[in-house]
Design a protein around this motif. Structure first.
Motif, PDB file in Angstrom:
ATOM      1  N   THR A  21      -4.117  23.635 -15.711  1.00 62.60           N
ATOM      2  CA  THR A  21      -3.530  24.943 -15.992  1.00 62.60           C
ATOM      3  C   THR A  21      -2.479  24.926 -17.090  1.00 62.60           C
ATOM      4  OG1 THR A  21      -1.926  24.537 -14.263  1.00 62.60           O
ATOM      5  CG2 THR A  21      -3.879  25.777 -13.641  1.00 62.60           C
ATOM      6  N   SER A  23      -0.531  25.152 -20.490  1.00 69.70           N
ATOM      7  CA  SER A  23      -0.763  25.830 -21.762  1.00 69.70           C
ATOM      8  C   SER A  23       0.057  25.196 -22.876  1.00 69.70           C
ATOM      9  CB  SER A  23      -0.421  27.310 -21.645  1.00 69.70           C
ATOM     10  OG  SER A  23       0.950  27.452 -21.349  1.00 69.70           O
ATOM     11  N   ARG A  24       1.023  24.362 -22.479  1.00 69.82           N
ATOM     12  CA  ARG A  24       1.890  23.731 -23.469  1.00 69.82           C
ATOM     13  C   ARG A  24       1.794  22.213 -23.371  1.00 69.82           C
ATOM     14  NH1 ARG A  24       7.802  26.284 -23.696  1.00 69.82           N
ATOM     15  NH2 ARG A  24       7.231  28.188 -24.775  1.00 69.82           N
ATOM     16  N   VAL A  66      -6.757  19.831 -27.628  1.00 70.70           N
ATOM     17  CA  VAL A  66      -7.608  20.946 -28.049  1.00 70.70           C
ATOM     18  C   VAL A  66      -8.771  21.100 -27.068  1.00 70.70           C
ATOM     19  CG1 VAL A  66      -9.187  21.720 -29.857  1.00 70.70           C
ATOM     20  CG2 VAL A  66      -6.943  20.799 -30.470  1.00 70.70           C
ATOM     21  N   GLY A  69      -7.860  22.642 -23.796  1.00 70.53           N
ATOM     22  CA  GLY A  69      -7.467  24.051 -23.798  1.00 70.53           C
ATOM     23  C   GLY A  69      -5.979  24.302 -23.886  1.00 70.53           C
ATOM     24  N   ILE A  70      -5.233  23.302 -24.338  1.00 70.93           N
ATOM     25  CA  ILE A  70      -3.794  23.509 -24.558  1.00 70.93           C
ATOM     26  C   ILE A  70      -3.606  24.586 -25.626  1.00 70.93           C
ATOM     27  CG2 ILE A  70      -1.710  22.423 -25.508  1.00 70.93           C
ATOM     28  CD1 ILE A  70      -2.247  21.355 -22.759  1.00 70.93           C
ATOM     29  N   ASP A  71      -2.684  25.525 -25.352  1.00 70.84           N
ATOM     30  CA  ASP A  71      -2.481  26.646 -26.275  1.00 70.84           C
ATOM     31  C   ASP A  71      -1.468  26.349 -27.377  1.00 70.84           C
ATOM     32  OD1 ASP A  71      -4.223  28.308 -24.895  1.00 70.84           O
ATOM     33  OD2 ASP A  71      -2.650  28.875 -23.471  1.00 70.84           O
ATOM     34  N   GLU A  72      -0.424  25.596 -27.021  1.00 66.42           N
ATOM     35  CA  GLU A  72       0.657  25.369 -27.980  1.00 66.42           C
ATOM     36  C   GLU A  72       1.103  23.921 -27.936  1.00 66.42           C
ATOM     37  OE1 GLU A  72       3.612  29.061 -28.313  1.00 66.42           O
ATOM     38  OE2 GLU A  72       3.389  28.360 -26.269  1.00 66.42           O
ATOM     39  N   ARG A  97      -3.747  24.067 -33.524  1.00 64.98           N
ATOM     40  CA  ARG A  97      -3.048  24.885 -32.531  1.00 64.98           C
ATOM     41  C   ARG A  97      -1.698  25.325 -33.104  1.00 64.98           C
ATOM     42  NH1 ARG A  97      -7.182  25.247 -30.515  1.00 64.98           N
ATOM     43  NH2 ARG A  97      -7.860  24.921 -28.366  1.00 64.98           N
ATOM     44  N   GLU A 220       5.822  21.259 -17.816  1.00 61.44           N
ATOM     45  CA  GLU A 220       5.303  21.405 -19.180  1.00 61.44           C
ATOM     46  C   GLU A 220       4.970  19.990 -19.621  1.00 61.44           C
ATOM     47  OE1 GLU A 220       7.698  23.763 -21.821  1.00 61.44           O
ATOM     48  OE2 GLU A 220       8.129  25.253 -20.283  1.00 61.44           O
TER      49      GLU A 220
END
Ligand code: SF4
Length: 275
Positions: A21, A23-24, A66, A69-72, A97, A220
């Motif tokens: 889950t 994202s960072r 990538v 699915g890491i966003d940042e 990203r 994080e």
């Protein structure tokens, strides 16, 4: 070391199959720094060991982030711009990203400033540390002359069209003037949502501030040359998840398993956002 789940077992196969889950992703590129701030949570300084993440690990990490699915991506240190190959590393990340590099800004002049030109147009943000609207406030922890150089860097980067945000640490010295600091940041052209104020923590060189445990903060995922950690607040034993960084997906799942275990026992951890 986190006192929860720290290794995989067959019983945890269901957890392994659940999607991660995060994202960072935070990456500690190195631990040495041109400054020696007296509150530095990583105990960085010009004489600190570099402990750089090797280049092959860095590029693999970006590739796996990538895919996962890491966003940042967040690059921090130490001071990332002491590394000779930081420009190539930033380009590789920001081509894939949105990438935020945390810096004191003081090295971003001369040849280094010119090399930044090649990064224009990429999804790259410079988060620059600024603690005061006046030199004496900022310099109290960061050293005489640092305010002037840092403010100059903010202005120069903005003039050259780069995205800039500000990260401020709230300390006993600036606690009464954070409104003035916000206003100063606005005057420098920093958007309200690009100003991050976080409390001083008692870690590294700092003998004062709040004490944060892993259970207190939402994770994080953070990677250093020495392993995978729960949160960028600590690259030490207190928040160590695993010594093996790869595959990154395993680290993400381990983080999720720990979060599930924490949430099963009580309130959801609060966010502590450094950026
Ligand atoms: S707080 Fe930042 S700028 Fe200061 S010594 Fe630590 S890494 Fe360097």
């Amino acid at each position: 070391m986190l006192a929860l789940v720290t290794s995989y077992t067959p019983e945890r196969e269901a957890v392994r199959q659940a999607p991660p889950t995060a994202s960072r992703l935070w990456i500690y590129t190195n631990f040495d720094c041109n400054l020696a701030c007296t509150y530095c949570l990583t105990s960085s300084s010009p004489t600190a060991a570099r402990r750089a993440l090797p280049a092959d690990a860095y590029y693999r990490l970006i590739d796996e982030a990538v895919v996962a699915g890491i966003d940042e991506l967040f690059l921090t240190g130490g001071e990332p711009f002491v590394l000779p190959d930081i420009f190539e590393k930033l380009a590789y990340a920001a081509e894939r990203r949105p990438t935020i590099v945390l810096t004191n800004g003081m090295l971003l002049r001369g040849r280094r400033l010119e090399r930044l030109e090649a990064l224009k147009g990429l999804l790259l943000t410079f988060q620059i540390s600024l603690d005061g609207h006046l030199p004496e406030i900022h310099d109290a922890y960061r050293g005489e002359g640092s305010w002037e150089s840092t403010v100059a860097a903010i202005k120069t980067l903005r003039q050259r069209g780069f995205r800039v945000t500000i990260g401020a640490t709230e300390t006993p010295v600036n606690a009464a003037s954070t409104d003035e600091l916000r206003a100063f940041a606005r005057d420098l052209g920093i958007r309200e949502d690009g100003f991050f104020l976080r409390p001083l923590t008692k870690r590294g060189f700092s003998q004062e501030g709040i004490e944060l445990r892993a259970e207190d903060v939402a994770p994080e995922l953070t990677v250093t040359a020495e392993g995978v950690f729960w949160h960028p607040q600590s690259a030490g034993e207190a928040m160590l998840l695993a010594r093996d960084v790869f595959p990154l997906r395993d680290a993400l799942e381990l983080m999720k398993a720990n979060l599930d275990a924490i949430e099963a026992g009580g309130p959801v951890p609060q966010r502590y956002r450094c950026a």
